[in-house]
Design a protein around this motif. Structure first.
Motif, PDB file in Angstrom:
ATOM      1  N   MET A   1      29.514  57.199  38.348  1.00 46.22           N
ATOM      2  CA  MET A   1      30.518  56.223  37.959  1.00 46.22           C
ATOM      3  C   MET A   1      29.922  54.820  38.020  1.00 46.22           C
ATOM      4  O   MET A   1      29.208  54.487  38.955  1.00 46.22           O
ATOM      5  N   ASN A   2      30.243  54.003  37.051  1.00 42.36           N
ATOM      6  CA  ASN A   2      29.774  52.624  37.098  1.00 42.36           C
ATOM      7  C   ASN A   2      30.889  51.706  37.628  1.00 42.36           C
ATOM      8  O   ASN A   2      32.015  52.133  37.852  1.00 42.36           O
ATOM      9  N   LEU A   3      30.533  50.457  37.843  1.00 37.64           N
ATOM     10  CA  LEU A   3      31.468  49.504  38.440  1.00 37.64           C
ATOM     11  C   LEU A   3      32.738  49.341  37.608  1.00 37.64           C
ATOM     12  O   LEU A   3      33.849  49.316  38.151  1.00 37.64           O
ATOM     13  N   LEU A   4      32.605  49.245  36.312  1.00 38.79           N
ATOM     14  CA  LEU A   4      33.778  49.058  35.456  1.00 38.79           C
ATOM     15  C   LEU A   4      34.740  50.242  35.558  1.00 38.79           C
ATOM     16  O   LEU A   4      35.956  50.054  35.638  1.00 38.79           O
ATOM     17  N   GLN A   5      34.226  51.450  35.592  1.00 40.59           N
ATOM     18  CA  GLN A   5      35.080  52.628  35.722  1.00 40.59           C
ATOM     19  C   GLN A   5      35.832  52.618  37.045  1.00 40.59           C
ATOM     20  O   GLN A   5      37.001  53.006  37.107  1.00 40.59           O
ATOM     21  N   ILE A   6      35.181  52.162  38.099  1.00 38.53           N
ATOM     22  CA  ILE A   6      35.833  52.091  39.412  1.00 38.53           C
ATOM     23  C   ILE A   6      36.923  51.023  39.410  1.00 38.53           C
ATOM     24  O   ILE A   6      38.030  51.248  39.897  1.00 38.53           O
ATOM     25  N   LEU A   7      36.628  49.845  38.831  1.00 36.01           N
ATOM     26  CA  LEU A   7      37.609  48.762  38.810  1.00 36.01           C
ATOM     27  C   LEU A   7      38.842  49.130  37.995  1.00 36.01           C
ATOM     28  O   LEU A   7      39.965  48.768  38.358  1.00 36.01           O
ATOM     29  N   VAL A   8      38.657  49.837  36.903  1.00 29.59           N
ATOM     30  CA  VAL A   8      39.788  50.229  36.053  1.00 29.59           C
ATOM     31  C   VAL A   8      40.724  51.181  36.795  1.00 29.59           C
ATOM     32  O   VAL A   8      41.939  51.166  36.578  1.00 29.59           O
ATOM     33  N   GLN A   9      40.205  51.979  37.707  1.00 27.48           N
ATOM     34  CA  GLN A   9      41.014  52.948  38.431  1.00 27.48           C
ATOM     35  C   GLN A   9      41.806  52.346  39.588  1.00 27.48           C
ATOM     36  O   GLN A   9      42.710  52.991  40.113  1.00 27.48           O
ATOM     37  N   LEU A  10      41.495  51.121  40.000  1.00 24.91           N
ATOM     38  CA  LEU A  10      42.196  50.506  41.126  1.00 24.91           C
ATOM     39  C   LEU A  10      43.655  50.236  40.765  1.00 24.91           C
ATOM     40  O   LEU A  10      43.949  49.748  39.676  1.00 24.91           O
ATOM     41  N   PRO A  11      44.580  50.525  41.667  1.00 22.14           N
ATOM     42  CA  PRO A  11      45.990  50.241  41.387  1.00 22.14           C
ATOM     43  C   PRO A  11      46.252  48.738  41.408  1.00 22.14           C
ATOM     44  O   PRO A  11      45.671  48.009  42.212  1.00 22.14           O
ATOM     45  N   ASP A  12      47.089  48.286  40.517  1.00 19.74           N
ATOM     46  CA  ASP A  12      47.436  46.867  40.428  1.00 19.74           C
ATOM     47  C   ASP A  12      48.657  46.608  41.294  1.00 19.74           C
ATOM     48  O   ASP A  12      49.752  47.065  41.004  1.00 19.74           O
ATOM     49  N   PHE A  13      48.480  45.873  42.378  1.00 14.39           N
ATOM     50  CA  PHE A  13      49.529  45.626  43.357  1.00 14.39           C
ATOM     51  C   PHE A  13      50.371  44.407  43.029  1.00 14.39           C
ATOM     52  O   PHE A  13      51.361  44.156  43.695  1.00 14.39           O
ATOM     53  N   ARG A  14      50.010  43.647  41.993  1.00 14.92           N
ATOM     54  CA  ARG A  14      50.703  42.392  41.683  1.00 14.92           C
ATOM     55  C   ARG A  14      52.072  42.652  41.059  1.00 14.92           C
ATOM     56  O   ARG A  14      52.310  43.688  40.443  1.00 14.92           O
ATOM     57  N   ALA A  15      52.956  41.670  41.217  1.00 12.97           N
ATOM     58  CA  ALA A  15      54.267  41.745  40.573  1.00 12.97           C
ATOM     59  C   ALA A  15      54.084  41.664  39.062  1.00 12.97           C
ATOM     60  O   ALA A  15      53.098  41.108  38.566  1.00 12.97           O
ATOM     61  N   ALA A  16      55.009  42.201  38.318  1.00 18.73           N
ATOM     62  CA  ALA A  16      54.893  42.252  36.854  1.00 18.73           C
ATOM     63  C   ALA A  16      54.710  40.874  36.238  1.00 18.73           C
ATOM     64  O   ALA A  16      53.937  40.709  35.293  1.00 18.73           O
ATOM     65  N   ARG A  17      55.381  39.863  36.760  1.00 24.49           N
ATOM     66  CA  ARG A  17      55.252  38.533  36.162  1.00 24.49           C
ATOM     67  C   ARG A  17      53.951  37.835  36.547  1.00 24.49           C
ATOM     68  O   ARG A  17      53.638  36.788  36.033  1.00 24.49           O
ATOM     69  N   GLY A  18      53.186  38.425  37.451  1.00 23.39           N
ATOM     70  CA  GLY A  18      51.905  37.856  37.838  1.00 23.39           C
ATOM     71  C   GLY A  18      50.728  38.480  37.122  1.00 23.39           C
ATOM     72  O   GLY A  18      49.582  38.254  37.456  1.00 23.39           O
ATOM     73  N   ARG A  19      51.001  39.255  36.098  1.00 26.01           N
ATOM     74  CA  ARG A  19      49.947  39.997  35.402  1.00 26.01           C
ATOM     75  C   ARG A  19      49.631  39.388  34.042  1.00 26.01           C
ATOM     76  O   ARG A  19      49.981  39.941  32.998  1.00 26.01           O
ATOM     77  N   ARG A  20      48.947  38.284  34.040  1.00 27.44           N
ATOM     78  CA  ARG A  20      48.543  37.688  32.775  1.00 27.44           C
ATOM     79  C   ARG A  20      47.318  38.409  32.216  1.00 27.44           C
ATOM     80  O   ARG A  20      47.185  38.596  31.008  1.00 27.44           O
ATOM     81  N   TYR A  21      46.430  38.801  33.125  1.00 30.88           N
ATOM     82  CA  TYR A  21      45.203  39.524  32.756  1.00 30.88           C
ATOM     83  C   TYR A  21      45.137  40.801  33.577  1.00 30.88           C
ATOM     84  O   TYR A  21      45.637  40.851  34.692  1.00 30.88           O
TER      85      TYR A  21
END
Length: 54
Positions: A1-21
């Motif tokens: 696995m490369n770094l990008l594949q690992i980062l994509v799998q991380l759960p996003d803990f931010r609130a919906a309105r805090g997700r610009r990117y």
């Protein structure tokens, strides 16, 4: 696995309105910026702006 594949799998803990990117993109920019010597929020912001369309 490369770094990008690992980062994509991380759960996003931010609130919906805090997700610009996607979280994986923010983390990747922070990692790349830190590796380039950017250690403050301002330096990381400058790094992201300079490499936005690169």
């Amino acid at each position: 696995m490369n770094l990008l594949q690992i980062l994509v799998q991380l759960p996003d803990f931010r609130a919906a309105r805090g997700r610009r990117y996607p979280l994986w993109l923010v983390l990747l920019l922070v990692i790349m910026g830190t590796m380039s010597g950017c250690f403050s929020y301002l330096a990381l912001e400058d790094f992201a702006r300079r490499h936005h369309l690169a």
